[in-house]
Design a protein around this motif. Structure first.
Motif, short mmCIF file in Angstrom:
data_model
loop_
_atom_site.label_atom_id
_atom_site.label_comp_id
_atom_site.label_asym_id
_atom_site.label_seq_id
_atom_site.Cartn_x
_atom_site.Cartn_y
_atom_site.Cartn_z
N ARG A 1 10.23 83.70 74.53
CA ARG A 1 9.48 85.09 74.78
C ARG A 1 9.92 86.08 73.57
N ILE A 2 8.97 86.46 72.73
CA ILE A 2 9.15 87.33 71.78
C ILE A 2 9.26 88.85 72.41
N LEU A 3 10.45 89.36 72.21
CA LEU A 3 10.98 90.67 72.72
C LEU A 3 10.58 92.06 71.69
N SER A 4 10.69 91.57 70.48
CA SER A 4 9.78 92.31 69.53
C SER A 4 9.55 91.62 68.39
N PRO A 5 8.36 92.39 67.57
CA PRO A 5 7.82 93.49 67.74
C PRO A 5 6.65 93.35 69.22
N ARG A 6 6.24 94.67 69.61
CA ARG A 6 5.17 94.38 70.65
C ARG A 6 4.19 93.91 70.42
N ASP A 7 2.93 93.53 71.05
CA ASP A 7 1.79 92.98 70.67
C ASP A 7 0.98 94.01 70.55
N GLY A 8 0.23 94.11 69.10
CA GLY A 8 -0.49 95.13 68.50
C GLY A 8 0.19 96.17 67.82
N ALA A 9 1.53 95.84 67.35
CA ALA A 9 2.24 96.49 66.49
C ALA A 9 1.68 96.90 65.35
N ILE A 10 1.72 97.98 64.68
CA ILE A 10 1.28 98.36 63.50
C ILE A 10 2.62 98.56 62.52
N VAL A 11 2.26 97.85 61.06
CA VAL A 11 3.26 98.06 60.08
C VAL A 11 2.62 98.14 58.89
N ASP B 1 5.54 81.46 72.01
CA ASP B 1 4.94 82.77 72.51
C ASP B 1 4.19 83.37 71.23
N THR B 2 3.40 84.17 71.28
CA THR B 2 2.61 84.90 70.34
C THR B 2 2.59 86.45 70.55
N VAL B 3 2.52 87.19 69.35
CA VAL B 3 2.00 88.41 69.35
C VAL B 3 1.04 88.95 68.23
N THR B 4 0.22 89.81 68.30
CA THR B 4 -0.78 90.20 67.06
C THR B 4 0.27 91.61 66.27
N LEU C 1 10.02 94.33 59.52
CA LEU C 1 9.85 93.86 60.71
C LEU C 1 10.84 93.17 61.50
N ARG C 2 11.24 93.86 62.70
CA ARG C 2 12.58 93.40 63.31
C ARG C 2 12.20 92.25 64.37
N ILE C 3 12.00 91.19 64.23
CA ILE C 3 11.62 90.04 65.15
C ILE C 3 12.90 89.59 66.11
N ARG C 4 12.55 89.76 67.28
CA ARG C 4 13.65 89.37 68.38
C ARG C 4 12.93 88.32 69.26
N ALA C 5 13.65 87.49 69.82
CA ALA C 5 13.16 86.30 70.74
C ALA C 5 14.20 86.07 71.59
N GLU C 6 13.93 85.39 72.84
CA GLU C 6 14.76 84.97 73.60
C GLU C 6 14.17 83.33 73.95
N ALA C 7 15.10 82.57 74.22
CA ALA C 7 14.68 81.05 74.50
C ALA C 7 15.81 80.62 75.36
N GLU C 8 15.40 79.65 76.33
CA GLU C 8 16.32 78.97 76.94
C GLU C 8 15.53 77.42 77.47
N ASP C 9 16.47 76.50 77.85
CA ASP C 9 15.90 75.39 78.19
C ASP C 9 17.04 74.91 79.28
N ARG C 10 16.49 74.58 80.61
CA ARG C 10 17.42 74.34 81.58
C ARG C 10 17.88 72.96 81.58
N GLU C 11 17.29 71.94 81.02
CA GLU C 11 17.51 70.57 81.03
C GLU C 11 18.41 70.02 79.85
N GLY C 12 18.45 70.74 78.92
CA GLY C 12 19.32 70.08 77.83
C GLY C 12 19.85 70.78 76.86
N GLY C 13 18.96 71.98 76.33
CA GLY C 13 19.38 72.97 75.51
C GLY C 13 18.22 73.30 74.32
N VAL C 14 18.20 74.24 73.87
CA VAL C 14 17.46 74.67 72.83
C VAL C 14 17.82 74.25 71.58
#
Length: 139
Positions: free
Chosen positions: A53-63, A131-134, A69-82
């Protein structure tokens, strides 16, 4: 008193393939008497995709061009690891991050327009998720 042993063992991530494996445990006392037990086990195949999931920037951010551009994401995998998270702007790969934190400070050098920022997570069994944002680059 009786010695206590952990009931769980960690399995190295290099052991990612399905199939049958043998775990061998040898206990040795102070007089070098040894006893070995073996157990066969099998891994199920990791079929579940990771989550990202992209945490930042938010969708529709104007730069603006030249801004960071500060890009942040979170990722997890329950069965083995990312295995890694990759950031794309349009079809251009910006960076591959092999571990958390999945973040990137990217200086925008694209011309004005609307762009899709994509974060793709791949787990150790090569299952993908994205995950994507515009973002909008202003002149």
């Amino acid at each position: 008193g009786a010695a206590r042993y952990p009931r769980h063992a960690r399995v190295p991530r290099s052991l990612e393939e399905g199939g049958t494996h043998t775990l061998s445990v040898t206990l040795t006392d102070q007089y070098y008497n040894a006893v070995t037990k073996e157990v066969k086990f099998r891994f199920g195949k990791d079929e579940a995709a990771p989550t990202v999931r992209i945490l930042s920037p938010r969708d529709g951010a104007i730069v603006r061009r030249g801004e960071v551009l500060r890009i942040r994401a979170e990722a997890e995998d329950r069965e083995g690891g990312v295995k890694h998270v990759q950031f794309f702007l349009g079809e251009t790969l910006l960076s591959t991050k092999p571990q958390d934190p999945y973040k990137l400070d990217y200086t925008v050098n694209e011309g004005p327009g609307t762009y899709v920022l994509r974060a793709t997570a791949i787990d150790l069994a090569k299952n993908p998720s994205e995950d994507t944002v515009t973002i909008i680059v202003e002149p």
